[in-house]
Design a protein around this motif. Structure first.
Motif, PDB file in Angstrom:
ATOM      1  N   GLU A  73      62.262  30.005  21.826  1.00  0.00           N
ATOM      2  CA  GLU A  73      63.078  30.904  21.768  1.00  0.00           C
ATOM      3  C   GLU A  73      62.431  32.306  20.083  1.00  0.00           C
ATOM      4  O   GLU A  73      62.543  33.208  20.367  1.00  0.00           O
ATOM      5  N   ASP A  74      62.490  31.421  19.682  1.00  0.00           N
ATOM      6  CA  ASP A  74      61.882  31.560  18.369  1.00  0.00           C
ATOM      7  C   ASP A  74      60.683  32.336  18.093  1.00  0.00           C
ATOM      8  O   ASP A  74      60.081  33.675  18.450  1.00  0.00           O
ATOM      9  N   ARG A  77      61.000  35.650  20.761  1.00  0.00           N
ATOM     10  CA  ARG A  77      61.607  37.040  19.464  1.00  0.00           C
ATOM     11  C   ARG A  77      60.585  37.964  18.644  1.00  0.00           C
ATOM     12  O   ARG A  77      60.901  38.988  18.827  1.00  0.00           O
ATOM     13  N   SER A  81      59.029  41.528  19.231  1.00  0.00           N
ATOM     14  CA  SER A  81      59.483  42.572  18.058  1.00  0.00           C
ATOM     15  C   SER A  81      59.030  44.480  18.121  1.00  0.00           C
ATOM     16  O   SER A  81      58.964  44.527  17.523  1.00  0.00           O
ATOM     17  N   ASN A 107      69.868  35.262  25.528  1.00  0.00           N
ATOM     18  CA  ASN A 107      70.426  35.390  24.498  1.00  0.00           C
ATOM     19  C   ASN A 107      69.648  36.915  23.578  1.00  0.00           C
ATOM     20  O   ASN A 107      70.328  37.428  22.403  1.00  0.00           O
ATOM     21  N   TYR A 108      68.758  36.745  24.061  1.00  0.00           N
ATOM     22  CA  TYR A 108      67.886  38.262  22.825  1.00  0.00           C
ATOM     23  C   TYR A 108      68.680  39.540  23.290  1.00  0.00           C
ATOM     24  O   TYR A 108      69.281  40.562  22.217  1.00  0.00           O
ATOM     25  N   ARG A 110      71.970  40.285  24.814  1.00  0.00           N
ATOM     26  CA  ARG A 110      73.474  39.632  24.484  1.00  0.00           C
ATOM     27  C   ARG A 110      72.983  40.692  22.606  1.00  0.00           C
ATOM     28  O   ARG A 110      73.732  41.444  22.379  1.00  0.00           O
ATOM     29  N   ASP A 111      71.815  39.961  21.683  1.00  0.00           N
ATOM     30  CA  ASP A 111      71.736  40.293  19.930  1.00  0.00           C
ATOM     31  C   ASP A 111      71.541  41.856  20.633  1.00  0.00           C
ATOM     32  O   ASP A 111      72.762  42.704  19.188  1.00  0.00           O
ATOM     33  N   ILE A 112      70.557  42.861  21.197  1.00  0.00           N
ATOM     34  CA  ILE A 112      70.499  43.698  20.976  1.00  0.00           C
ATOM     35  C   ILE A 112      71.499  44.712  22.316  1.00  0.00           C
ATOM     36  O   ILE A 112      71.192  45.812  22.080  1.00  0.00           O
ATOM     37  N   SER A 113      72.438  44.531  22.508  1.00  0.00           N
ATOM     38  CA  SER A 113      73.262  44.942  23.075  1.00  0.00           C
ATOM     39  C   SER A 113      73.578  46.437  23.062  1.00  0.00           C
ATOM     40  O   SER A 113      74.237  47.163  23.570  1.00  0.00           O
ATOM     41  N   ASN A 114      73.989  46.295  22.047  1.00  0.00           N
ATOM     42  CA  ASN A 114      74.567  47.056  20.719  1.00  0.00           C
ATOM     43  C   ASN A 114      74.034  47.817  19.942  1.00  0.00           C
ATOM     44  O   ASN A 114      74.302  49.424  19.473  1.00  0.00           O
ATOM     45  N   ASN A 115      72.335  48.227  20.757  1.00  0.00           N
ATOM     46  CA  ASN A 115      71.895  49.204  19.716  1.00  0.00           C
ATOM     47  C   ASN A 115      70.778  50.049  20.913  1.00  0.00           C
ATOM     48  O   ASN A 115      69.880  49.168  21.444  1.00  0.00           O
TER      49      ASN A 115
END
Length: 205
Positions: A73-74, A77, A81, A107-108, A110-115
């Motif tokens: 996963e790392d 990501r 980028s 997971n990625y 979800r992390d950027i879902s509000n961007n």
């Protein structure tokens, strides 16, 4: 995140994609919903054919095979980028869900879902996977299809939308159209929110 949820391929009105393309030319194509296919040449030709839709809109695409990042996963990501646009192809929604889980792409997302600087576009399985719950789609796709030998069916969707988009609905020329009536009946009986889409239609969020 901007969402472009199409029933089949680009659809008849790609206004959001055309506007996005003015400032964002690069897009990643994710074809893992097709990983259950054993016909390599046919699969490859099908992917290229659908990528041509993006070329016609002015995009420059690169294919991302999530299998290359299972358990990494790392690394994924770091690779992601450099991109802010994704186009996820149709196929088997449960296979796609497994690939997203094994690579950490879910997971990625979800992390950027509000961007607002990101775009997720896709069709068929590529949009169904975003729902909260994948029940109902087992009437169309084989939930036990397991090309990755994980032995695990994931029923929880990525959870970026609060309804199940039902593609190919009332589209007689699509082979899965009749099955979508059963999907809608199942969703209604189980009080699961949904929105139907005919081929050619898309939801822009």
């Amino acid at each position: 995140m901007n969402l472009y949820l199409s029933s089949y391929r680009i659809g008849n009105n790609a206004k959001m994609l055309k506007e996005w393309n003015k400032n964002n030319k690069k897009i990643l194509v994710i074809p893992n919903a097709l990983d259950m296919s054993l016909d390599g040449e046919r699969k490859t030709n099908g992917i290229i054919n659908k990528c041509n839709d993006l070329i016609e809109l002015g995009f420059e695409y690169e294919i991302l095979d999530l299998r290359n990042y299972f358990g990494k996963e790392d690394e994924l990501r770091t690779y992601l980028s450099n991109y802010n646009s994704f186009y996820v192809l149709g196929g088997n929604v449960f296979v796609l869900r497994q690939a997203m889980n094994l690579s950490g792409f879910d997971n990625y997302l979800r992390d950027i879902s509000n961007n607002p600087n990101y775009l997720y576009a896709g069709f068929s399985a590529g949009i169904c996977v975003l729902a909260q719950d994948l029940h109902g789609m087992h009437l169309v796709d084989n939930a036990n299809e397991n090309p990755y030998s994980t032995g695990k069916v994931i029923w929880e969707g990525v959870g970026l939308i609060d309804f199940m988009p039902v593609p190919h609905y009332d589209t007689p020329n699509h082979p899965e159209s009749n099955l979508m009536y059963d999907v809608v009946k199942y969703l209604q009986e189980n009080n699961l929110p949904y929105q139907t889409l005919k081929d050619g239609e898309a939801i822009e969020i």
